[in-house]
Design an enzyme around this catalytic site. Structure first.
Site, PDB file in Angstrom:
ATOM      1  N   SER A   1       0.860  -1.184   0.000  1.00 32.79           N
ATOM      2  CA  SER A   1       0.000   0.000   0.000  1.00 32.79           C
ATOM      3  C   SER A   1       0.897   1.236   0.000  1.00 32.79           C
ATOM      4  O   SER A   1       1.729   1.396  -0.891  1.00 32.79           O
ATOM      5  CB  SER A   1      -0.947  -0.018   1.201  1.00 32.79           C
ATOM      6  N   THR A   2       0.766   2.098   0.997  1.00 30.53           N
ATOM      7  CA  THR A   2       1.526   3.353   1.027  1.00 30.53           C
ATOM      8  C   THR A   2       3.033   3.093   0.961  1.00 30.53           C
ATOM      9  O   THR A   2       3.579   2.344   1.763  1.00 30.53           O
ATOM     10  CB  THR A   2       1.193   4.130   2.313  1.00 30.53           C
TER      11      THR A   2
ATOM     12  N   HIS B   1      -2.495  -1.087  -3.436  1.00 25.24           N
ATOM     13  CA  HIS B   1      -3.619  -0.184  -3.246  1.00 25.24           C
ATOM     14  C   HIS B   1      -3.419   1.052  -4.115  1.00 25.24           C
ATOM     15  O   HIS B   1      -2.533   1.860  -3.858  1.00 25.24           O
ATOM     16  CB  HIS B   1      -3.742   0.232  -1.772  1.00 25.24           C
TER      17      HIS B   1
ATOM     18  N   MET C   1      -0.301   1.058   5.043  1.00 25.25           N
ATOM     19  CA  MET C   1      -1.079   1.406   6.227  1.00 25.25           C
ATOM     20  C   MET C   1      -2.119   0.333   6.510  1.00 25.25           C
ATOM     21  O   MET C   1      -2.503  -0.448   5.641  1.00 25.25           O
ATOM     22  CB  MET C   1      -1.785   2.734   6.006  1.00 25.25           C
TER      23      MET C   1
ATOM     24  N   ASP D   1      -4.682  -4.671   6.026  1.00 26.65           N
ATOM     25  CA  ASP D   1      -5.067  -5.501   4.890  1.00 26.65           C
ATOM     26  C   ASP D   1      -3.949  -6.479   4.566  1.00 26.65           C
ATOM     27  O   ASP D   1      -2.787  -6.094   4.429  1.00 26.65           O
ATOM     28  CB  ASP D   1      -5.363  -4.617   3.670  1.00 26.65           C
TER      29      ASP D   1
END
Length: 361
Positions: free
Chosen positions: A179-180, A205, A298, A301
């Protein structure tokens, strides 16, 4: 009471600034410090007060967002979130923004679409709270307020928990979630893979409209083939499939052939695509033949899905805190006991390939 996260919203549309303010301030931990219609006004705001996070549009009058971003990152780095529309031209610029130092891309809320606004609220508030803790590095310049929090759904809403695939195979495959900070992490990871590496399925993401261009860029710089996944794509050695933005991606099998399914569905663990969905399907259809990595990002997930992969006999790796932009997803996976190894980013690709050639069961 803990200090609120202060956000500066920069967008040339008054309605978007108003909507962003309402969305962000619906979260009790966030306050909008100020708004600005263009980078010049934003720069004036920054002379008086420094926010914790900036949300930034790209296409604006007088000065575009990319130029403003490069100035920020060369002078006084602040966590910047690109809030962009889905125009194809903008997707390329948004990816450039990540190269220039932005930490995340989110979809600009579309006013008047209740479901989209609620999902935007969940995503935007989560991202702001995650990146507020990020310390961006300095870069040289040249080189709806009343909305209620919806329950966080798990992978059951997309794929039922099963006992696994019964037809045996020895073909190994790799699955990755990020993600991030994941765009740069995946770039480094994929460039390190050899031409004959096992097939790779990736959930990053990222909003709809960006994953195709992101995949094209990676395909240009990697030895292996990288493409945005399409429904029923076969997983091939020397190829990585990236889940399309706003769609879930599942692994499946027909005999010994692995392929992916692309599905709609609700947010899972607050995301679509969801790492939990990919990892659960890998646990069911690849099991001990899967090698998985969970990278910077973050939230949580992928943590449950990685535990299911671990229980199914797969080899599981988490990126370490030192090399993660946000040590959220790896940390949660470790806490659930589903991680066999914790490694720095640079060691993940060679270790996954080595494990794919190893019988660890």
């Amino acid at each position: 009471m803990s200090k609120k996260i202060r956000v500066l919203v920069v967008d040339d549309q008054a309605l978007v600034r108003q909507t962003m303010t309402e969305i962000l301030e619906s979260d009790p931990d966030i306050e909008v410090m100020a708004t600005a219609p263009d980078p010049y006004v934003a720069a004036e705001r920054l002379r008086h007060e420094i926010p914790d996070v900036i949300t930034l549009d790209i296409e604006m009058p007088r000065m575009d967002g990319l130029t403003f971003l490069r100035k920020i990152m060369s002078q006084h780095p602040i966590p910047v979130i690109i809030c962009s529309s889905m125009a194809q031209d903008g997707s390329d610029n948004a990816l450039k923004a990540l190269e220039y130092g932005a930490v995340e891309i989110v979809t600009k809320p579309r006013v008047g679409t209740k479901k989209f606004l609620e999902e935007s609220r969940i995503r935007l508030c989560d991202v702001v709270k995650a990146v507020a803790r990020v310390q961006p590095r300095k870069r040289e310049i040249f080189s709806a307020r009343d909305a209620k929090v919806q329950p966080k759904l798990d992978a059951d809403v997309v794929i039922a928990k099963g006992k696994g695939y019964t037809i045996s195979t020895t073909e190994k495959m790799m699955v990755v979630g990020a993600s991030t900070g994941g765009t740069e992490a995946l770039s480094q990871f994929l460039q390190a893979l050899p031409l004959d590496c096992p097939a790779v399925a990736i959930v990053q993401h990222m909003p709809e409209g960006f994953t195709a261009r992101f995949s094209e860029r990676l395909n240009q710089i990697c030895r292996i083939t990288v493409k945005e996944a399409q429904d029923n794509d076969t997983m091939l050695r020397g190829q990585a499939l990236i889940a399309p933005g706003n769609k879930h991606m599942l692994l499946n099998r027909a005999g010994a052939r692995y392929y992916v399914q692309i599905k709609d569905g609700p947010l899972v663990s607050r995301h679509r695509p969801s790492v939990d969905v990919l990892f659960r399907s890998a646990a069911q259809y690849a099991g001990k033949n899967a090698v998985a990595a969970i990278m910077t990002g973050m939230g949580d997930d992928g943590a449950k899905g990685m535990r299911e992969l671990f229980d199914a006999g797969g080899w599981t790796i988490a990126q370490d805190e030192a090399t993660s932009v946000v040590f959220g997803m790896p940390k949660e996976a470790i806490k659930l006991g589903g991680v066999r190894e914790v490694l720095p980013l640079g060691s993940i690709a060679p270790e996954m390939v080595r494990r794919a050639l190893t019988n660890w069961s």
